[in-house]
Design an enzyme around this catalytic site. Sequence first.
Site, PDB file in Angstrom:
ATOM      1  N   ASP A  87       8.825 -21.106  45.935  1.00  0.00           N
ATOM      2  CA  ASP A  87       8.623 -21.591  44.575  1.00  0.00           C
ATOM      3  C   ASP A  87       9.982 -21.744  43.885  1.00  0.00           C
ATOM      4  O   ASP A  87      10.846 -22.464  44.373  1.00  0.00           O
ATOM      5  CB  ASP A  87       7.666 -20.624  43.849  1.00  0.00           C
ATOM      6  N   ARG A  88      10.224 -21.075  42.759  1.00  0.00           N
ATOM      7  CA  ARG A  88      11.513 -21.215  42.069  1.00  0.00           C
ATOM      8  C   ARG A  88      12.665 -20.807  42.969  1.00  0.00           C
ATOM      9  O   ARG A  88      13.731 -21.427  42.959  1.00  0.00           O
ATOM     10  CB  ARG A  88      11.550 -20.369  40.786  1.00  0.00           C
ATOM     11  N   HIS A  91       2.368 -26.304  33.162  1.00  0.00           N
ATOM     12  CA  HIS A  91       3.415 -25.368  32.754  1.00  0.00           C
ATOM     13  C   HIS A  91       4.808 -25.983  32.867  1.00  0.00           C
ATOM     14  O   HIS A  91       5.714 -25.626  32.112  1.00  0.00           O
ATOM     15  CB  HIS A  91       3.326 -24.089  33.589  1.00  0.00           C
ATOM     16  N   TYR A 131      12.922 -23.083  33.919  1.00  0.00           N
ATOM     17  CA  TYR A 131      12.090 -24.285  34.047  1.00  0.00           C
ATOM     18  C   TYR A 131      12.672 -25.453  33.259  1.00  0.00           C
ATOM     19  O   TYR A 131      12.603 -26.605  33.702  1.00  0.00           O
ATOM     20  CB  TYR A 131      10.671 -23.981  33.569  1.00  0.00           C
ATOM     21  N   HIS A 145      -0.896 -20.294  47.420  1.00  0.00           N
ATOM     22  CA  HIS A 145       0.517 -20.466  47.059  1.00  0.00           C
ATOM     23  C   HIS A 145       1.339 -19.227  47.388  1.00  0.00           C
ATOM     24  O   HIS A 145       2.483 -19.335  47.840  1.00  0.00           O
ATOM     25  CB  HIS A 145       0.601 -20.771  45.561  1.00  0.00           C
TER      26      HIS A 145
END
Length: 292
Positions: A107-108, A152, A212, A272
């Site tokens: 992910d990030r 988001h 983000y 996920h």
Amino acid sequence: MAPVIAGFDQHRVPVADGVSLHTAVGGSGTPVILLHGFPQTHLMWRHVAADLATEHTVICPDLRGYGASDKPAETDGTVYAKRTMAADIVALASELGHERFALAGHDRGALVAFRAALDHPGTVTHLACLDILPTLDMWDVLHGVTAAVAFHLYLMAQPPGLPERMIGAAPDAFFGHFLDIWTTDRQAVPDEIRAAYLAACREAVPSIVADYRASAGIDIEHDRADRAAGNTLRMPVGVLQQDWGAALGFDAAALWRAWAPDVRHTTVGCGHFMAEEAPADIAKALRELLAR
């Protein structure tokens, strides 16, 4: 007592002016750095890290702005640019005595790992990215109402102020929403780990939003510059991904091949949070990548 990765030592490692990363280190052998995703901390790697530590030195930091790592103020877009966060990881490895290392991110953390591999190709020996597209491609594939799955991203892309206030008004509901909807096995994130994630996120709303926000601005600029220059990932690359392409109408493997000539793309059947839902499968995939 806060949960930890069993058998790992806890360190606080300086990586930049005024920024130190909380880092768990265990095992011995060639180094592998594991970067966590949202809305998590380094604890997401607890099973995989313990498995790999039988053969490798495994390094699991909290990214800048997350967990127990420092959270510098977002004075400009560079503070949480993936280029800056990637430089943190290279500095972390160097401080721990490693000039070359394998890198895996979810992910990030996978976006940070991707940028680290592009910016530091002589340092990153192998790259694994779990359940992402590169930033430039991520924005390109979101269209129409199907983009609601990534609401988001749009919320946290807004200028400073509103998203922080909205998320800060009900942080557990916001971050808990993703822990609920992105997993197919609720038992994979037990109550004590979920509580640790929520507590960490609750204390990091501005920096998480800043991370983000950077991906809606400066990170795109960096990806575009690399694409225009024809830069690609030079090391062996492994990508494990849910079948988002089927849902959103894109060919994920083809998008990755444009960035990584030596990529092996695998579609997984779990949710996920794959390092927690299917840790044995993820550890096996990382070992296969490291053998290339």
